[in-house]
Design a protein around this motif. Structure first.
Motif, PDB file in Angstrom:
ATOM      1  N   ASP A  28     -15.918 -36.644 -52.812  1.00  0.00           N
ATOM      2  CA  ASP A  28     -16.601 -35.346 -52.898  1.00  0.00           C
ATOM      3  C   ASP A  28     -17.818 -35.396 -53.819  1.00  0.00           C
ATOM      4  OD1 ASP A  28     -14.892 -34.026 -51.109  1.00  0.00           O
ATOM      5  OD2 ASP A  28     -13.413 -33.684 -52.686  1.00  0.00           O
ATOM      6  N   LYS A  53     -24.123 -37.276 -45.063  1.00  0.00           N
ATOM      7  CA  LYS A  53     -23.101 -37.903 -45.906  1.00  0.00           C
ATOM      8  C   LYS A  53     -21.844 -38.241 -45.102  1.00  0.00           C
ATOM      9  CE  LYS A  53     -20.303 -36.828 -49.985  1.00  0.00           C
ATOM     10  NZ  LYS A  53     -20.108 -35.873 -51.076  1.00  0.00           N
ATOM     11  N   ASP A  54     -21.390 -37.349 -44.232  1.00  0.00           N
ATOM     12  CA  ASP A  54     -20.193 -37.636 -43.436  1.00  0.00           C
ATOM     13  C   ASP A  54     -20.406 -38.842 -42.516  1.00  0.00           C
ATOM     14  OD1 ASP A  54     -18.462 -35.808 -44.539  1.00  0.00           O
ATOM     15  OD2 ASP A  54     -18.755 -34.295 -42.977  1.00  0.00           O
ATOM     16  N   ASP A  55     -21.616 -39.004 -42.022  1.00  0.00           N
ATOM     17  CA  ASP A  55     -21.943 -40.152 -41.174  1.00  0.00           C
ATOM     18  C   ASP A  55     -21.820 -41.456 -41.981  1.00  0.00           C
ATOM     19  OD1 ASP A  55     -22.733 -41.406 -38.806  1.00  0.00           O
ATOM     20  OD2 ASP A  55     -24.876 -41.169 -39.222  1.00  0.00           O
ATOM     21  N   ARG A 109     -10.456 -36.451 -47.003  1.00  0.00           N
ATOM     22  CA  ARG A 109     -11.607 -35.724 -46.449  1.00  0.00           C
ATOM     23  C   ARG A 109     -11.366 -35.350 -44.992  1.00  0.00           C
ATOM     24  NH1 ARG A 109     -17.000 -34.657 -48.598  1.00  0.00           N
ATOM     25  NH2 ARG A 109     -18.365 -34.307 -46.844  1.00  0.00           N
ATOM     26  N   ASN A 113     -11.906 -32.005 -41.956  1.00  0.00           N
ATOM     27  CA  ASN A 113     -13.020 -32.223 -41.034  1.00  0.00           C
ATOM     28  C   ASN A 113     -12.470 -32.733 -39.701  1.00  0.00           C
ATOM     29  OD1 ASN A 113     -15.087 -33.701 -39.585  1.00  0.00           O
ATOM     30  ND2 ASN A 113     -16.377 -33.450 -41.390  1.00  0.00           N
ATOM     31  N   LEU A 116     -13.778 -36.163 -38.438  1.00  0.00           N
ATOM     32  CA  LEU A 116     -13.265 -37.291 -39.205  1.00  0.00           C
ATOM     33  C   LEU A 116     -11.779 -37.502 -38.934  1.00  0.00           C
ATOM     34  CD1 LEU A 116     -15.071 -36.812 -42.648  1.00  0.00           C
ATOM     35  CD2 LEU A 116     -15.748 -38.258 -40.721  1.00  0.00           C
TER      36      LEU A 116
END
Length: 195
Positions: A28, A53-55, A109, A113, A116
């Motif tokens: 995070d 960021k998630d990528d 995470r 999501n 994800l």
């Protein structure tokens, strides 16, 4: 003449650096700046290869999972010893511990999501497939009790690896290599054919 950059190699370098940054800062709190710094690049260079960021986090997971699967696949090729194959997937050194820590924080995470989580489930399915393969080979060599339900046992084997892996990654002093080996040996002993 401009330098030619291999985009896939660059993405892999960033993914590996992101894994280390995630472990250092937490999933995070890690920023694109911290990831860029860990990769020895500018933030602009990172955003050139990753949308957000998630990528990057997803790429870090794929890097970590790929490294774990490569070790396990190599052990599958080199050994009939199922304990060695299972241990190859566990955090036995600093590099594999980093991979496991990435897996741990990614899983957290992913619970928040859906995209994800879909990736997480795909990774879990691949580990399940590998466990079925190993157990089927054990049965073929006469090392597995014929009453064992291979699909169900594969779920238990993956859960064992996950449990040991999560604990050994987060608390390596309490989960040294010899303890991991002992627990894996105890698990496998209960699968042996009854005489």
């Amino acid at each position: 003449m401009p330098r030619i950059v291999d985009a896939e190699q660059r993405r892999a370098e960033i993914a590996k650096a992101a894994a280390h940054a995630i472990v250092a800062h937490g999933i995070d709190d890690v920023t694109m700046v911290a990831i860029a710094r860990a990769a020895g690049m500018t933030t602009g260079a990172v955003t050139h290869y990753f949308a957000d960021k998630d990528d990057v986090i997803l790429a870090a997971l794929r890097w970590a999972d790929g490294a774990m699967q490569a070790r396990t696949a190599q052990a599958l090729e080199e050994h009939d010893d199922v304990a060695a194959i299972i241990l190859a997937a566990l955090p036995q050194d600093e590099a594999s511990r980093t991979e496991w820590l990435v897996w741990c924080v990614f899983y957290d995470r992913a619970t928040r999501n859906p995209a994800l989580m879909a990736e997480q489930r795909a990774r879990d399915a691949e580990w399940q497939r590998m466990a079925v393969q190993v157990l089927s080979e054990m049965r073929g060599r006469g090392e597995l009790d014929p009453c064992v339900d291979i699909e169900a046992e594969a779920h238990l084997a993956v859960a064992l690896v996950d449990g040991i892996g999560f604990h050994a990654a987060s608390d390596p002093a309490s989960w040294p290599e010899d303890k991991q080996q002992r627990l894996v040996a105890q698990y496998l002993a209960r699968l042996a054919p009854r005489s």
